[in-house]
Design a protein around this motif. Structure first.
Motif, PDB file in Angstrom:
ATOM      1  N   ARG A  45      37.364  10.493   1.622  1.00 56.57           N
ATOM      2  CA  ARG A  45      37.584  11.127   2.925  1.00 56.57           C
ATOM      3  C   ARG A  45      39.043  11.477   3.147  1.00 56.57           C
ATOM      4  O   ARG A  45      39.940  10.876   2.560  1.00 56.57           O
ATOM      5  CB  ARG A  45      37.061  10.264   4.069  1.00 56.57           C
ATOM      6  CG  ARG A  45      37.773   8.966   4.313  1.00 56.57           C
ATOM      7  CD  ARG A  45      37.035   8.148   5.360  1.00 56.57           C
ATOM      8  NE  ARG A  45      35.669   7.848   4.956  1.00 56.57           N
ATOM      9  CZ  ARG A  45      34.808   7.109   5.656  1.00 56.57           C
ATOM     10  NH1 ARG A  45      35.157   6.621   6.840  1.00 56.57           N
ATOM     11  NH2 ARG A  45      33.586   6.878   5.222  1.00 56.57           N
ATOM     12  N   VAL A  46      39.228  12.462   4.036  1.00 54.64           N
ATOM     13  CA  VAL A  46      40.543  12.905   4.489  1.00 54.64           C
ATOM     14  C   VAL A  46      40.692  12.464   5.937  1.00 54.64           C
ATOM     15  O   VAL A  46      39.833  12.769   6.771  1.00 54.64           O
ATOM     16  CB  VAL A  46      40.690  14.437   4.391  1.00 54.64           C
ATOM     17  CG1 VAL A  46      42.039  14.889   4.948  1.00 54.64           C
ATOM     18  CG2 VAL A  46      40.503  14.910   2.960  1.00 54.64           C
ATOM     19  N   VAL A  47      41.763  11.742   6.238  1.00 55.28           N
ATOM     20  CA  VAL A  47      42.045  11.308   7.604  1.00 55.28           C
ATOM     21  C   VAL A  47      43.354  11.956   8.029  1.00 55.28           C
ATOM     22  O   VAL A  47      44.428  11.623   7.513  1.00 55.28           O
ATOM     23  CB  VAL A  47      42.144   9.775   7.708  1.00 55.28           C
ATOM     24  CG1 VAL A  47      42.483   9.355   9.140  1.00 55.28           C
ATOM     25  CG2 VAL A  47      40.833   9.130   7.262  1.00 55.28           C
ATOM     26  N   ASN A  48      43.277  12.905   8.939  1.00 53.70           N
ATOM     27  CA  ASN A  48      44.450  13.636   9.409  1.00 53.70           C
ATOM     28  C   ASN A  48      44.933  13.046  10.731  1.00 53.70           C
ATOM     29  O   ASN A  48      44.179  13.004  11.713  1.00 53.70           O
ATOM     30  CB  ASN A  48      44.127  15.116   9.589  1.00 53.70           C
ATOM     31  CG  ASN A  48      43.997  15.845   8.260  1.00 53.70           C
ATOM     32  OD1 ASN A  48      44.618  15.460   7.269  1.00 53.70           O
ATOM     33  ND2 ASN A  48      43.201  16.901   8.229  1.00 53.70           N
ATOM     34  N   ILE A  49      46.185  12.598  10.734  1.00 53.71           N
ATOM     35  CA  ILE A  49      46.757  12.048  11.969  1.00 53.71           C
ATOM     36  C   ILE A  49      47.311  13.205  12.787  1.00 53.71           C
ATOM     37  O   ILE A  49      48.363  13.764  12.480  1.00 53.71           O
ATOM     38  CB  ILE A  49      47.846  11.010  11.675  1.00 53.71           C
ATOM     39  CG1 ILE A  49      47.332   9.958  10.681  1.00 53.71           C
ATOM     40  CG2 ILE A  49      48.294  10.358  12.976  1.00 53.71           C
ATOM     41  CD1 ILE A  49      46.095   9.213  11.140  1.00 53.71           C
ATOM     42  N   SER A  50      46.604  13.555  13.819  1.00 51.57           N
ATOM     43  CA  SER A  50      47.014  14.636  14.712  1.00 51.57           C
ATOM     44  C   SER A  50      47.772  14.015  15.881  1.00 51.57           C
ATOM     45  O   SER A  50      48.678  13.204  15.679  1.00 51.57           O
ATOM     46  CB  SER A  50      45.787  15.428  15.164  1.00 51.57           C
ATOM     47  OG  SER A  50      46.128  16.439  16.067  1.00 51.57           O
ATOM     48  N   SER A  51      47.420  14.357  17.091  1.00 54.33           N
ATOM     49  CA  SER A  51      48.112  13.859  18.277  1.00 54.33           C
ATOM     50  C   SER A  51      47.331  14.324  19.493  1.00 54.33           C
ATOM     51  O   SER A  51      46.573  15.306  19.425  1.00 54.33           O
ATOM     52  CB  SER A  51      49.540  14.424  18.329  1.00 54.33           C
ATOM     53  OG  SER A  51      50.129  14.222  19.590  1.00 54.33           O
ATOM     54  N   VAL A  52      47.545  13.634  20.617  1.00 53.91           N
ATOM     55  CA  VAL A  52      47.034  14.181  21.867  1.00 53.91           C
ATOM     56  C   VAL A  52      47.661  15.550  22.105  1.00 53.91           C
ATOM     57  O   VAL A  52      47.087  16.410  22.783  1.00 53.91           O
ATOM     58  CB  VAL A  52      47.312  13.208  23.027  1.00 53.91           C
ATOM     59  CG1 VAL A  52      48.811  13.085  23.295  1.00 53.91           C
ATOM     60  CG2 VAL A  52      46.593  13.638  24.290  1.00 53.91           C
ATOM     61  N   GLY A  53      48.854  15.787  21.494  1.00 53.78           N
ATOM     62  CA  GLY A  53      49.477  17.108  21.552  1.00 53.78           C
ATOM     63  C   GLY A  53      48.703  18.167  20.812  1.00 53.78           C
ATOM     64  O   GLY A  53      49.005  19.363  20.957  1.00 53.78           O
ATOM     65  N   GLY A  54      47.726  17.794  20.044  1.00 51.11           N
ATOM     66  CA  GLY A  54      46.832  18.753  19.419  1.00 51.11           C
ATOM     67  C   GLY A  54      45.708  19.204  20.335  1.00 51.11           C
ATOM     68  O   GLY A  54      44.890  20.049  19.965  1.00 51.11           O
ATOM     69  N   LYS A  55      45.678  18.624  21.543  1.00 50.60           N
ATOM     70  CA  LYS A  55      44.679  19.000  22.545  1.00 50.60           C
ATOM     71  C   LYS A  55      45.303  19.591  23.802  1.00 50.60           C
ATOM     72  O   LYS A  55      44.698  20.431  24.463  1.00 50.60           O
ATOM     73  CB  LYS A  55      43.844  17.768  22.935  1.00 50.60           C
ATOM     74  CG  LYS A  55      42.951  17.244  21.827  1.00 50.60           C
ATOM     75  CD  LYS A  55      41.892  18.254  21.441  1.00 50.60           C
ATOM     76  CE  LYS A  55      40.876  17.682  20.478  1.00 50.60           C
ATOM     77  NZ  LYS A  55      39.873  18.682  20.065  1.00 50.60           N
ATOM     78  N   ALA A  56      46.497  19.130  24.159  1.00 48.57           N
ATOM     79  CA  ALA A  56      47.185  19.618  25.359  1.00 48.57           C
ATOM     80  C   ALA A  56      48.653  19.808  25.010  1.00 48.57           C
ATOM     81  O   ALA A  56      49.293  18.872  24.525  1.00 48.57           O
ATOM     82  CB  ALA A  56      47.034  18.637  26.520  1.00 48.57           C
ATOM     83  N   ALA A  57      49.187  20.989  25.243  1.00 46.88           N
ATOM     84  CA  ALA A  57      50.561  21.314  24.883  1.00 46.88           C
ATOM     85  C   ALA A  57      51.467  21.162  26.104  1.00 46.88           C
ATOM     86  O   ALA A  57      51.410  21.952  27.040  1.00 46.88           O
ATOM     87  CB  ALA A  57      50.647  22.732  24.339  1.00 46.88           C
ATOM     88  N   MET A  58      52.311  20.139  26.061  1.00 46.17           N
ATOM     89  CA  MET A  58      53.266  19.913  27.147  1.00 46.17           C
ATOM     90  C   MET A  58      54.400  20.931  27.062  1.00 46.17           C
ATOM     91  O   MET A  58      54.660  21.510  26.003  1.00 46.17           O
ATOM     92  CB  MET A  58      53.842  18.507  27.013  1.00 46.17           C
ATOM     93  CG  MET A  58      52.829  17.387  27.110  1.00 46.17           C
ATOM     94  SD  MET A  58      52.356  17.057  28.805  1.00 46.17           S
ATOM     95  CE  MET A  58      53.856  16.261  29.397  1.00 46.17           C
ATOM     96  N   PRO A  59      55.132  21.141  28.161  1.00 51.72           N
ATOM     97  CA  PRO A  59      56.342  21.963  28.079  1.00 51.72           C
ATOM     98  C   PRO A  59      57.304  21.389  27.037  1.00 51.72           C
ATOM     99  O   PRO A  59      57.421  20.160  26.914  1.00 51.72           O
ATOM    100  CB  PRO A  59      56.938  21.861  29.490  1.00 51.72           C
ATOM    101  CG  PRO A  59      55.833  21.405  30.361  1.00 51.72           C
ATOM    102  CD  PRO A  59      54.915  20.594  29.518  1.00 51.72           C
ATOM    103  N   THR A  60      57.967  22.248  26.321  1.00 55.37           N
ATOM    104  CA  THR A  60      58.908  21.955  25.221  1.00 55.37           C
ATOM    105  C   THR A  60      58.214  21.477  23.957  1.00 55.37           C
ATOM    106  O   THR A  60      58.885  21.233  22.948  1.00 55.37           O
ATOM    107  CB  THR A  60      60.034  20.940  25.603  1.00 55.37           C
ATOM    108  OG1 THR A  60      59.546  19.606  25.535  1.00 55.37           O
ATOM    109  CG2 THR A  60      60.650  21.264  26.946  1.00 55.37           C
TER     110      THR A  60
END
Length: 282
Positions: free
Chosen positions: A124-139
């Motif tokens: 398996r491949v486990v990709n560590i994304s982020s909550v930033g991969g769902k909601a883009a904050m300013p900056t």
């Protein structure tokens, strides 16, 4: 499991180091990718390997190391990453490219190199994304842009290789107490010094607010060891979910992105940032 390998990239510190220790404790032989020899750490079941995921030669050497080992490759945990925050207008193009090289293209390179071994082992491949991969904050344009892209690549890869026996899992951390946030704040402050006076007037207080928000979110977040246990679940579950969140903040934000329209989500994010704005100067 003692006869199975796991590759963890970005294992010098933080979640990567904790994940390497947790997976070794559970009986795997972990190839822990570090960018520099001084970052290497050794423990039972952990073998440090020199790995800058943006260097094709080092990625090829990792693939050769795995191919030469009689043990099966159970999983690759694509964890390496950098955090670079600046307004879209003010972030130099060289920095945009660097963020995508590390946070997206490097993961694709490692995955491509190790897929033959994963296909043989039905790993398996486990990709560590982020909550930033769902909601883009300013900056967060560059960072979130790469993480959104990683989410999409993960979906595409899952639909390509799961019929062939390889599972693809995304892990989405929220605030985790690691060194990454402190480095992100330092980078944001460095980049802010390069803004023009006009850009500083537009975004200076926003950058300060985001830095404060980032620091407070990290201080109240989970430990790296707690995050590592979620990563281990993604690695070991017999029937893993396609996505796991780490922390209540990540779980809440990912739910909000599914139910709120864009304008409502804008207001929620703006309210959270507003509490961290520095006082206006005369």
């Amino acid at each position: 499991m003692a006869q199975q390998l796991i590759v963890v990239t970005g294992a010098s510190t933080g979640m990567g180091a904790s994940a390497a220790r947790e997976l070794a404790r559970r009986g795997f032989h972990v190839l822990a990718g570090v960018r520099r020899d001084p970052d290497a750490f050794r423990a039972p079941g952990i073998e440090p390997v020199l790995l800058d995921i943006t260097e094709p030669g080092q990625v090829a050497a990792l693939a050769a190391r795995v191919a030469d080992d009689p043990r099966e490759l159970h999983a690759v945990v694509n964890n390496a990453g950098i955090q670079v925050n600046a307004p879209v207008e003010a972030l130099p193009m060289a920095e945009w490219r660097r963020v995508f090289e590390v946070n997206l293209f490097g993961h694709i390179a490692v995955t491509q190199a190790l897929l033959p071994a994963l296909l043989r082992s039905r790993g398996r491949v486990v990709n560590i994304s982020s909550v930033g991969g769902k909601a883009a904050m300013p900056t967060y344009g560059a960072y979130a842009g790469a993480k959104f892209a990683l989410e999409a690549v993960s979906d595409s890869l899952r639909r390509e290789v799961e019929p062939l026996g390889v599972r693809v899992v995304v892990v989405e951390p929220g605030g985790v107490r690691t060194e990454m946030a402190a480095r992100g704040v330092a980078t944001a402050n460095r980049l802010a010094t390069g803004m023009t006076p006009e850009q500083d007037a537009r975004y200076g207080r926003l950058v300060q607010a985001i830095n404060s928000l980032m620091s407070s979110g990290t201080e109240s977040g989970l430990t790296a060891d707690a995050a590592a246990r979620v990563i281990a679940k993604a690695v070991m579950a017999r029937k893993p979910r396609t996505r796991y969140t780490i922390g209540r903040d990540a779980a809440l934000i990912t739910r909000l992105t599914r139910v709120l329209p864009d304008r409502a989500l804008d207001r929620v994010i703006a309210a959270g940032v507003r509490r961290h704005y520095p006082a206006a100067t005369a």
